[in-house]
Design a protein around this motif. Structure first.
Motif, PDB file in Angstrom:
ATOM      1  N   THR A  68       0.845  -1.191   0.000  1.00  0.00           N
ATOM      2  CA  THR A  68       0.000   0.000   0.000  1.00  0.00           C
ATOM      3  C   THR A  68       0.881   1.241   0.000  1.00  0.00           C
ATOM      4  O   THR A  68       1.740   1.391   0.870  1.00  0.00           O
ATOM      5  CB  THR A  68      -0.921   0.024   1.222  1.00  0.00           C
ATOM      6  OG1 THR A  68      -1.723  -1.153   1.247  1.00  0.00           O
ATOM      7  CG2 THR A  68      -1.831   1.247   1.171  1.00  0.00           C
ATOM      8  N   MET A  69       0.639   2.112  -0.965  1.00  0.00           N
ATOM      9  CA  MET A  69       1.386   3.360  -1.054  1.00  0.00           C
ATOM     10  C   MET A  69       0.531   4.513  -0.553  1.00  0.00           C
ATOM     11  O   MET A  69      -0.665   4.565  -0.830  1.00  0.00           O
ATOM     12  CB  MET A  69       1.813   3.628  -2.493  1.00  0.00           C
ATOM     13  CG  MET A  69       2.712   4.828  -2.663  1.00  0.00           C
ATOM     14  SD  MET A  69       3.298   4.969  -4.372  1.00  0.00           S
ATOM     15  CE  MET A  69       4.413   6.365  -4.226  1.00  0.00           C
ATOM     16  N   SER A  70       1.150   5.434   0.183  1.00  0.00           N
ATOM     17  CA  SER A  70       0.442   6.602   0.688  1.00  0.00           C
ATOM     18  C   SER A  70       1.398   7.788   0.665  1.00  0.00           C
ATOM     19  O   SER A  70       2.599   7.625   0.477  1.00  0.00           O
ATOM     20  CB  SER A  70      -0.076   6.349   2.106  1.00  0.00           C
ATOM     21  OG  SER A  70       1.007   6.090   2.985  1.00  0.00           O
ATOM     22  N   ARG A  71       0.842   8.975   0.851  1.00  0.00           N
ATOM     23  CA  ARG A  71       1.684  10.165   0.900  1.00  0.00           C
ATOM     24  C   ARG A  71       1.131  11.146   1.920  1.00  0.00           C
ATOM     25  O   ARG A  71      -0.080  11.170   2.198  1.00  0.00           O
ATOM     26  CB  ARG A  71       1.806  10.837  -0.465  1.00  0.00           C
ATOM     27  CG  ARG A  71       0.571  11.499  -0.998  1.00  0.00           C
ATOM     28  CD  ARG A  71       0.785  11.970  -2.439  1.00  0.00           C
ATOM     29  NE  ARG A  71       1.748  13.041  -2.546  1.00  0.00           N
ATOM     30  CZ  ARG A  71       2.342  13.394  -3.691  1.00  0.00           C
ATOM     31  NH1 ARG A  71       2.068  12.735  -4.815  1.00  0.00           N
ATOM     32  NH2 ARG A  71       3.203  14.401  -3.714  1.00  0.00           N
ATOM     33  N   ASP A  72       2.034  11.969   2.469  1.00  0.00           N
ATOM     34  CA  ASP A  72       1.667  13.023   3.402  1.00  0.00           C
ATOM     35  C   ASP A  72       2.313  14.304   2.877  1.00  0.00           C
ATOM     36  O   ASP A  72       3.513  14.534   3.081  1.00  0.00           O
ATOM     37  CB  ASP A  72       2.172  12.682   4.806  1.00  0.00           C
ATOM     38  CG  ASP A  72       1.736  13.682   5.848  1.00  0.00           C
ATOM     39  OD1 ASP A  72       1.411  14.834   5.475  1.00  0.00           O
ATOM     40  OD2 ASP A  72       1.721  13.338   7.025  1.00  0.00           O
ATOM     41  N   ASN A  73       1.535  15.128   2.210  1.00  0.00           N
ATOM     42  CA  ASN A  73       2.088  16.342   1.609  1.00  0.00           C
ATOM     43  C   ASN A  73       2.548  17.343   2.663  1.00  0.00           C
ATOM     44  O   ASN A  73       3.412  18.172   2.393  1.00  0.00           O
ATOM     45  CB  ASN A  73       1.084  16.981   0.659  1.00  0.00           C
ATOM     46  CG  ASN A  73       0.952  16.201  -0.641  1.00  0.00           C
ATOM     47  OD1 ASN A  73       1.748  15.311  -0.953  1.00  0.00           O
ATOM     48  ND2 ASN A  73      -0.080  16.504  -1.412  1.00  0.00           N
ATOM     49  N   GLY A  74       1.977  17.269   3.845  1.00  0.00           N
ATOM     50  CA  GLY A  74       2.409  18.147   4.924  1.00  0.00           C
ATOM     51  C   GLY A  74       3.814  17.828   5.407  1.00  0.00           C
ATOM     52  O   GLY A  74       4.527  18.704   5.901  1.00  0.00           O
ATOM     53  N   LYS A  75       4.208  16.559   5.257  1.00  0.00           N
ATOM     54  CA  LYS A  75       5.534  16.126   5.691  1.00  0.00           C
ATOM     55  C   LYS A  75       6.466  15.845   4.519  1.00  0.00           C
ATOM     56  O   LYS A  75       7.589  15.384   4.713  1.00  0.00           O
ATOM     57  CB  LYS A  75       5.410  14.872   6.554  1.00  0.00           C
ATOM     58  CG  LYS A  75       4.658  15.098   7.849  1.00  0.00           C
ATOM     59  CD  LYS A  75       4.601  13.831   8.685  1.00  0.00           C
ATOM     60  CE  LYS A  75       3.861  14.082   9.992  1.00  0.00           C
ATOM     61  NZ  LYS A  75       3.777  12.843  10.820  1.00  0.00           N
ATOM     62  N   ASN A  76       5.980  16.087   3.294  1.00  0.00           N
ATOM     63  CA  ASN A  76       6.795  15.852   2.099  1.00  0.00           C
ATOM     64  C   ASN A  76       7.303  14.421   2.008  1.00  0.00           C
ATOM     65  O   ASN A  76       8.460  14.187   1.623  1.00  0.00           O
ATOM     66  CB  ASN A  76       7.997  16.821   2.055  1.00  0.00           C
ATOM     67  CG  ASN A  76       7.594  18.221   1.658  1.00  0.00           C
ATOM     68  OD1 ASN A  76       6.415  18.542   1.598  1.00  0.00           O
ATOM     69  ND2 ASN A  76       8.570  19.067   1.398  1.00  0.00           N
ATOM     70  N   THR A  77       6.466  13.468   2.344  1.00  0.00           N
ATOM     71  CA  THR A  77       6.897  12.075   2.334  1.00  0.00           C
ATOM     72  C   THR A  77       5.883  11.166   1.634  1.00  0.00           C
ATOM     73  O   THR A  77       4.685  11.480   1.566  1.00  0.00           O
ATOM     74  CB  THR A  77       7.093  11.537   3.759  1.00  0.00           C
ATOM     75  OG1 THR A  77       5.864  11.663   4.484  1.00  0.00           O
ATOM     76  CG2 THR A  77       8.206  12.255   4.484  1.00  0.00           C
ATOM     77  N   VAL A  78       6.397  10.077   1.095  1.00  0.00           N
ATOM     78  CA  VAL A  78       5.563   8.977   0.638  1.00  0.00           C
ATOM     79  C   VAL A  78       6.010   7.731   1.394  1.00  0.00           C
ATOM     80  O   VAL A  78       7.167   7.632   1.812  1.00  0.00           O
ATOM     81  CB  VAL A  78       5.662   8.727  -0.880  1.00  0.00           C
ATOM     82  CG1 VAL A  78       5.033   9.849  -1.649  1.00  0.00           C
ATOM     83  CG2 VAL A  78       7.100   8.496  -1.306  1.00  0.00           C
ATOM     84  N   ASN A  79       5.074   6.811   1.536  1.00  0.00           N
ATOM     85  CA  ASN A  79       5.356   5.580   2.248  1.00  0.00           C
ATOM     86  C   ASN A  79       4.919   4.383   1.401  1.00  0.00           C
ATOM     87  O   ASN A  79       4.025   4.499   0.558  1.00  0.00           O
ATOM     88  CB  ASN A  79       4.605   5.551   3.583  1.00  0.00           C
ATOM     89  CG  ASN A  79       5.003   6.690   4.486  1.00  0.00           C
ATOM     90  OD1 ASN A  79       6.155   6.810   4.881  1.00  0.00           O
ATOM     91  ND2 ASN A  79       4.056   7.552   4.808  1.00  0.00           N
ATOM     92  N   LEU A  80       5.563   3.265   1.659  1.00  0.00           N
ATOM     93  CA  LEU A  80       5.177   2.015   1.024  1.00  0.00           C
ATOM     94  C   LEU A  80       5.094   0.958   2.117  1.00  0.00           C
ATOM     95  O   LEU A  80       6.125   0.526   2.641  1.00  0.00           O
ATOM     96  CB  LEU A  80       6.181   1.604  -0.049  1.00  0.00           C
ATOM     97  CG  LEU A  80       5.796   0.371  -0.856  1.00  0.00           C
ATOM     98  CD1 LEU A  80       4.582   0.667  -1.738  1.00  0.00           C
ATOM     99  CD2 LEU A  80       6.955  -0.127  -1.707  1.00  0.00           C
ATOM    100  N   GLN A  81       3.882   0.591   2.482  1.00  0.00           N
ATOM    101  CA  GLN A  81       3.663  -0.469   3.461  1.00  0.00           C
ATOM    102  C   GLN A  81       3.674  -1.799   2.729  1.00  0.00           C
ATOM    103  O   GLN A  81       2.846  -2.019   1.839  1.00  0.00           O
ATOM    104  CB  GLN A  81       2.338  -0.260   4.183  1.00  0.00           C
ATOM    105  CG  GLN A  81       2.011  -1.335   5.194  1.00  0.00           C
ATOM    106  CD  GLN A  81       2.980  -1.351   6.365  1.00  0.00           C
ATOM    107  OE1 GLN A  81       3.342  -0.306   6.883  1.00  0.00           O
ATOM    108  NE2 GLN A  81       3.398  -2.543   6.778  1.00  0.00           N
TER     109      GLN A  81
END
Length: 123
Positions: A68-81
């Motif tokens: 699962t991919m997600s992003r947090d524009n407030g923290k300038n990050t993307v994640n891959l679970q």
């Protein structure tokens, strides 16, 4: 502009890992993001992509239903679970940014690349 990936490591088959990628130096929300991976002797493979606002995602067939991919524009990050990991998921994982349409599966269409983080899944 720099992408910094982290979170790789050694995990047993069936386990989970969470990768993160941070972008510095530009407006993060201007980019669509992708994750790719490359195993020794193989071509770079599309893993997942996400739209600029995180509202849409697309996955490679090999990881669909497990990652699962997600992003947090407030923290300038993307994640891959990554769940239910398999030995064939072993690879160097790269995050990439593109100033264009999300979901592109060709690595040549991405403008900015991180340095890669190694994921090793033991059987």
């Amino acid at each position: 502009v720099q992408l910094q990936a982290s979170g790789g490591g050694l995990v047993q088959a069936g386990g989970s890992l969470r990768l993160s990628c941070a972008l510095s130096g530009r407006s993060f929300s201007s980019y669509v993001m992708g994750w790719f991976r490359q195993a020794p002797g193989k071509d770079r493979e599309f893993v997942a992509g996400i739209s600029w606002n995180g509202g849409s995602t697309v996955y490679g067939d090999a990881v669909k239903g497990r990652f699962t991919m997600s992003r947090d524009n407030g923290k300038n990050t993307v994640n891959l679970q990554m769940n239910s990991l398999k030995p064939e998921d072993t690879a160097l994982y790269y995050c990439a940014a593109r100033a264009g349409t999300y979901g592109s599966r060709s690595p040549t269409l991405y403008d900015i690349w991180g340095q890669g983080t190694l994921v090793t899944v033991s059987s």
